[in-house]
Design an enzyme around this catalytic site. Sequence first.
Site, PDB file in Angstrom:
ATOM      1  CD  GLU A  43      -7.564  -5.528  -2.113  1.00 18.50           C
ATOM      2  OE1 GLU A  43      -7.598  -6.190  -2.977  1.00 18.50           O
ATOM      3  OE2 GLU A  43      -6.758  -5.704  -0.981  1.00 18.50           O
ATOM      4  NE  ARG A  47      -1.466  -3.996   1.884  1.00 20.48           N
ATOM      5  CZ  ARG A  47      -1.228  -5.000   1.011  1.00 20.48           C
ATOM      6  NH1 ARG A  47      -0.042  -4.877   0.107  1.00 20.48           N
ATOM      7  NH2 ARG A  47      -1.989  -5.797   0.692  1.00 20.48           N
ATOM      8  CE  LYS A 131      -6.455 -10.380  -1.310  1.00 26.29           C
ATOM      9  NZ  LYS A 131      -6.646  -8.796  -1.414  1.00 26.29           N
TER      10      LYS A 131
END
Length: 211
Positions: A43, A47, A131
């Site tokens: 993943e 960001r 998640k």
Amino acid sequence: MSTSLPALPAFRSRVVPVVVLQDAAHAVPLAQALLAGGIDVIEITLRTPCALEAIAAVAREVPDMQVGAGTLLGADDVRRAQDAGARFGLSPGHSPALLRAVAEAGLPFVPGVMTPGEVMAAREAGYRLMKLFPATVAGGLDMLKALASPFGDVRFCPTGGVSLDNLGGFLKQPNVALVGGSWLAPAAALQAGDWAQITTLARQAMALSAG
Ligand code: 3PG
């Protein structure tokens, strides 16, 4: 809403490295180091400014690595991640606009949840893998056990506070499909180009997840 959402790509690893990259040039050697340690999913979080370039590099140059885009917060993120070559997306949460965007894009997706109400909203949208974030703050194993009873058809990927110390316990919990965590790609190792350390961390995680 439809319950036939696109499936995640197939991968062997039950441990998903959550990665924050400061330099797109780290992406390919990182993906190769993880693969060498047995981890075939990653993943890459949106960001940092180089995240999309990093996703594109892994998608292009490391085809055996299933690259997902993390921290999808809005419709623009979904489009950008898909255009870069992400094979699936993940988010710390979900919103109606985000779920609409991933459905329109046809992007396999793992929505984030932390409460029963959020599980219900994601479930209504057709999701069965979510998640749990931030997992240890949300109650960790106790929370997962509590969610198992009303939501027997939902599986979770606890992320946030998962480490080599608690990984085994999470993965033994029947409603846990995967775990995610950032410990597999420490910033210092990335900065130093210490790919051997990352392969070692991946091997350790794979050994624990097998046992
Ligand atoms: C994140 O989104 O940053 C992940 O939850 C990682 O959490 P961790 O650093 O506790 O593994």
